[in-house]
Motif scaffolding. Structure first.
Motif, PDB file in Angstrom:
ATOM      1  N   CYS A 181       7.397 -32.024 -37.863  1.00  0.00           N
ATOM      2  CA  CYS A 181       6.714 -31.292 -36.803  1.00  0.00           C
ATOM      3  C   CYS A 181       7.468 -30.013 -36.462  1.00  0.00           C
ATOM      4  CB  CYS A 181       6.573 -32.161 -35.554  1.00  0.00           C
ATOM      5  SG  CYS A 181       5.444 -33.557 -35.766  1.00  0.00           S
ATOM      6  N   SER A 182       6.795 -29.115 -35.772  1.00  0.00           N
ATOM      7  CA  SER A 182       7.395 -27.853 -35.350  1.00  0.00           C
ATOM      8  C   SER A 182       7.255 -27.700 -33.843  1.00  0.00           C
ATOM      9  CB  SER A 182       6.702 -26.681 -36.067  1.00  0.00           C
ATOM     10  OG  SER A 182       7.223 -25.449 -35.611  1.00  0.00           O
ATOM     11  N   PHE A 183       8.378 -27.395 -33.176  1.00  0.00           N
ATOM     12  CA  PHE A 183       8.407 -27.189 -31.729  1.00  0.00           C
ATOM     13  C   PHE A 183       8.970 -25.799 -31.450  1.00  0.00           C
ATOM     14  CE2 PHE A 183       8.727 -31.684 -32.552  1.00  0.00           C
ATOM     15  CZ  PHE A 183       7.995 -32.296 -31.548  1.00  0.00           C
ATOM     16  N   ASN A 190      -1.389 -34.081 -38.057  1.00  0.00           N
ATOM     17  CA  ASN A 190      -2.069 -32.857 -38.516  1.00  0.00           C
ATOM     18  C   ASN A 190      -2.774 -32.105 -37.392  1.00  0.00           C
ATOM     19  OD1 ASN A 190      -1.393 -33.739 -41.199  1.00  0.00           O
ATOM     20  ND2 ASN A 190      -3.239 -34.994 -41.210  1.00  0.00           N
ATOM     21  N   SER A 191      -2.170 -32.079 -36.210  1.00  0.00           N
ATOM     22  CA  SER A 191      -2.831 -31.465 -35.054  1.00  0.00           C
ATOM     23  C   SER A 191      -1.964 -30.370 -34.451  1.00  0.00           C
ATOM     24  CB  SER A 191      -3.145 -32.537 -33.992  1.00  0.00           C
ATOM     25  OG  SER A 191      -4.068 -33.495 -34.504  1.00  0.00           O
ATOM     26  N   ASN A 192      -2.611 -29.458 -33.722  1.00  0.00           N
ATOM     27  CA  ASN A 192      -1.924 -28.336 -33.096  1.00  0.00           C
ATOM     28  C   ASN A 192      -2.104 -28.368 -31.586  1.00  0.00           C
ATOM     29  OD1 ASN A 192      -1.055 -27.129 -35.588  1.00  0.00           O
ATOM     30  ND2 ASN A 192      -3.119 -26.319 -35.866  1.00  0.00           N
ATOM     31  N   ASN A 218       2.145 -29.246 -34.648  1.00  0.00           N
ATOM     32  CA  ASN A 218       2.800 -28.053 -34.098  1.00  0.00           C
ATOM     33  C   ASN A 218       2.624 -28.026 -32.591  1.00  0.00           C
ATOM     34  OD1 ASN A 218       3.528 -26.746 -36.705  1.00  0.00           O
ATOM     35  ND2 ASN A 218       1.310 -26.652 -36.960  1.00  0.00           N
ATOM     36  N   PHE A 219       3.721 -27.708 -31.889  1.00  0.00           N
ATOM     37  CA  PHE A 219       3.719 -27.638 -30.431  1.00  0.00           C
ATOM     38  C   PHE A 219       4.286 -26.285 -30.018  1.00  0.00           C
ATOM     39  CE2 PHE A 219       4.240 -31.983 -31.850  1.00  0.00           C
ATOM     40  CZ  PHE A 219       3.343 -32.692 -31.069  1.00  0.00           C
ATOM     41  N   TRP A 220       3.434 -25.440 -29.462  1.00  0.00           N
ATOM     42  CA  TRP A 220       3.846 -24.089 -29.080  1.00  0.00           C
ATOM     43  C   TRP A 220       3.525 -23.852 -27.604  1.00  0.00           C
ATOM     44  CZ3 TRP A 220      -0.040 -23.467 -33.349  1.00  0.00           C
ATOM     45  CH2 TRP A 220       0.549 -23.549 -34.607  1.00  0.00           C
ATOM     46  N   ASN A 221       4.483 -23.300 -26.898  1.00  0.00           N
ATOM     47  CA  ASN A 221       4.260 -22.863 -25.506  1.00  0.00           C
ATOM     48  C   ASN A 221       3.727 -23.996 -24.617  1.00  0.00           C
ATOM     49  OD1 ASN A 221       4.942 -20.181 -26.299  1.00  0.00           O
ATOM     50  ND2 ASN A 221       2.843 -19.883 -27.003  1.00  0.00           N
TER      51      ASN A 221
END
Length: 523
Positions: A396-398, A329-331, A363-366
């Motif tokens: 998860c989202s990448f 549950n982390s960004n 979520n993993f962005w940039n």
């Protein structure tokens, strides 16, 4: 007559208890002492070690409060361990200098918090810290001492028949600014003590790494040192000797980490840790900040509902070395790492193959690595355990992650499962995965490659090498029908089943087996 005597007796008893500074707001055996260095109002004169800490005679320093506490406190059993009765140290609003003392809280059961609840105005300023009495430059530390004098307080004899000691430190609603030295340090490598650290609703800001050297690294903010790695597989995953809980706190800095020694903000060994609902941001240390969190020697860490953004490190945000780690549950946004994965560098040895990582609903962005995988770099041992023991990435989202090896994952000699996730690659150099001598299971995911120029990647969007084994089933490849998804099979096995919208292309270099929907004549 008897009634009058009883009334006088109870009045005297009540006065006596209050005169000890014991305000029973916490439990029947606790002692509450008020510290107020900023006002002379209602403060009487007392000598060092004499009574202070009640509302009419507040202690003028933390040191005075601890000196007095040592004259009245008693050691009490706590879950088969021994510690002093609970001390509630309540601090008046103001800025506390850290130039005079450091405090050894061995055997203490202590709460440190503002006198005015939730005021957010109690500040420890570490800009001029010297902490002369502690050679490790820690503000608060736990270290076994002799039964004689240990500045700044006298150590008293306890029950020598009890070998297990409990030290418990809780810090709430306090701000720490401009620290280059360690705030909390524990060293229990040579004793049988157990330590609990709770940090709640605190702020740590504008800290920098220190020229001080601790095992080739500068002073972390929190440093929990313990015994070395377990000597046998049977000792692994037993109860850890320490516990660290960090909740609802903020770590931020406008300073650039520039010391000669690389530092880690949080360093734990043989520790069970929960980090819940914290914010880490604006931390820049490409050359000096080795890791934000470093976990080793049989630690077990859970990172839940945390926010990480705008952070630059040398060896990745989190380094898990022979430890269990769960991230949920982390960004993670705008994370840059020089070596390894920008977010997680996970390693485990052949001696201890059951250490695993678990990542869910993140979520993993940039996220960018300059020399490895954009997000995760994992090195372990192929143990071919059952499904419950595999390292897992679930739901998860990448997006828009980059690295020369891969955008999402580089792995070596390790089993990993990825399920129910959204994997969108925009990496123009490495592909989505780099799999070396590993077993990777990719199931029920949405996978999209947004690089339309197929010619710029010679080695494949998914690369397998060194007898790797890639199994992909029931995935949706959301690519343009005119764009092919490239697989590189180098001395490995690839099995693709039940894939939607997949138009594959292949690079075969001594491929051991390449199967698509039961057709194994690909290479």
């Amino acid at each position: 007559m008897l009634l009058k005597i009883l009334i006088i007796y109870f009045i005297f008893l009540n006065w006596f208890v209050l005169s000890l500074g014991q305000l029973k707001n916490y439990n029947d055996n606790s002692i509450t002492l008020i510290v107020d260095p900023f006002s002379n109002k209602n403060i009487n004169f007392y000598k060092s070690g004499e009574k202070c800490g009640d509302t009419h005679n507040r202690c003028k320093s933390i040191n005075d409060a601890i000196l007095y506490f040592n004259t009245i406190a008693i050691a009490t059993p706590n879950n088969n361990k021994l510690s002093y009765q609970q001390l509630n140290l309540q601090l008046a609003d103001g800025i506390y200098s850290t130039t005079e003392y450091s405090f050894n809280l061995f055997e203490f059961n202590i709460n440190i918090e503002p006198f005015n609840k939730n005021s957010k105005k109690v500040v420890f300023d570490g800009s001029n810290s010297s902490n002369k009495n502690n050679n490790n430059n820690a503000l608060f530390y736990v270290e076994p001492v002799s039964n004689t004098t240990s500045l700044p307080f006298k150590k008293r004899t306890i029950n020598s028949a009890t070998t297990s000691i409990l030290s418990s430190i809780s810090i709430s609603d306090i701000t720490f600014i401009s620290f280059s030295n360690t705030i909390i340090k524990i060293d229990n490598r040579n004793d049988d003590s157990y330590n609990i650290i709770n940090i709640n609703n605190c702020v740590f800001k504008n800290f920098t790494s220190s020229p001080q050297k601790i095992e080739k690294y500068g002073s972390p903010i929190i440093y929990l040192q313990s015994s070395s790695s377990p000597s046998s597989f049977l000792e692994q995953n037993q109860t850890q000797k320490q516990q660290l809980n960090i909740n609802n706190s903020v770590f931020k800095s406008s300073n650039l980490f520039t010391s000669l020694w690389k530092t880690r903000l949080i360093h734990i060994e043989n520790t069970k840790s929960l980090m819940n609902n914290n914010v880490f941001h604006n931390l820049n240390g490409l050359k000096s900040l080795s890791n934000l969190i470093y976990s080793r020697f049989n630690s077990d860490i859970t990172i839940n509902s945390n926010q990480f953004h705008d952070i630059v490190t040398y060896n990745g945000l989190i380094n898990s070395d022979n430890s269990m780690i769960k991230i949920i549950n982390s960004n993670f946004r705008s994370i840059i790492g020089n070596n390894f994965g920008s977010v997680l560098y996970f390693t485990t040895s052949s001696t201890f193959p059951s250490f695993t990582f678990f990542i869910e609903n993140c979520n993993f962005w940039n996220c960018t690595s300059l020399y490895s995988s954009g997000v995760i770099n994992a090195v372990g041992i192929n143990n071919n355990n059952n499904d419950n023991d595999k390292n897992k990435i679930i739901d998860c989202s990448f997006f828009n992650n980059k690295g020369p090896d891969s955008s999402i994952l580089s792995c070596q000699t390790i089993d990993i499962t990825i399920q129910y996730s959204k994997l969108i690659s925009t990496n123009s150099h490495g592909g989505t995965f780099l799999i070396y001598t590993s077993n990777l299971f990719v199931q029920n995911n949405y996978i999209q490659d947004e690089i339309n120029d197929d010619s710029i990647v010679d080695s494949g969007r998914i690369q397998t090498m060194g007898k790797a084994n890639l199994t992909m089933s029931s995935n949706n490849f959301g690519n343009d029908l005119n764009h092919k998804f490239k697989f590189s099979c180098d001395d490995s096995i690839i099995n693709l089943q039940n894939s939607q919208d997949l138009i594959p292309s292949f690079i075969c270099n001594q491929c051991l087996d390449f199967t698509i929907n039961n057709n194994n004549s690909i290479c």
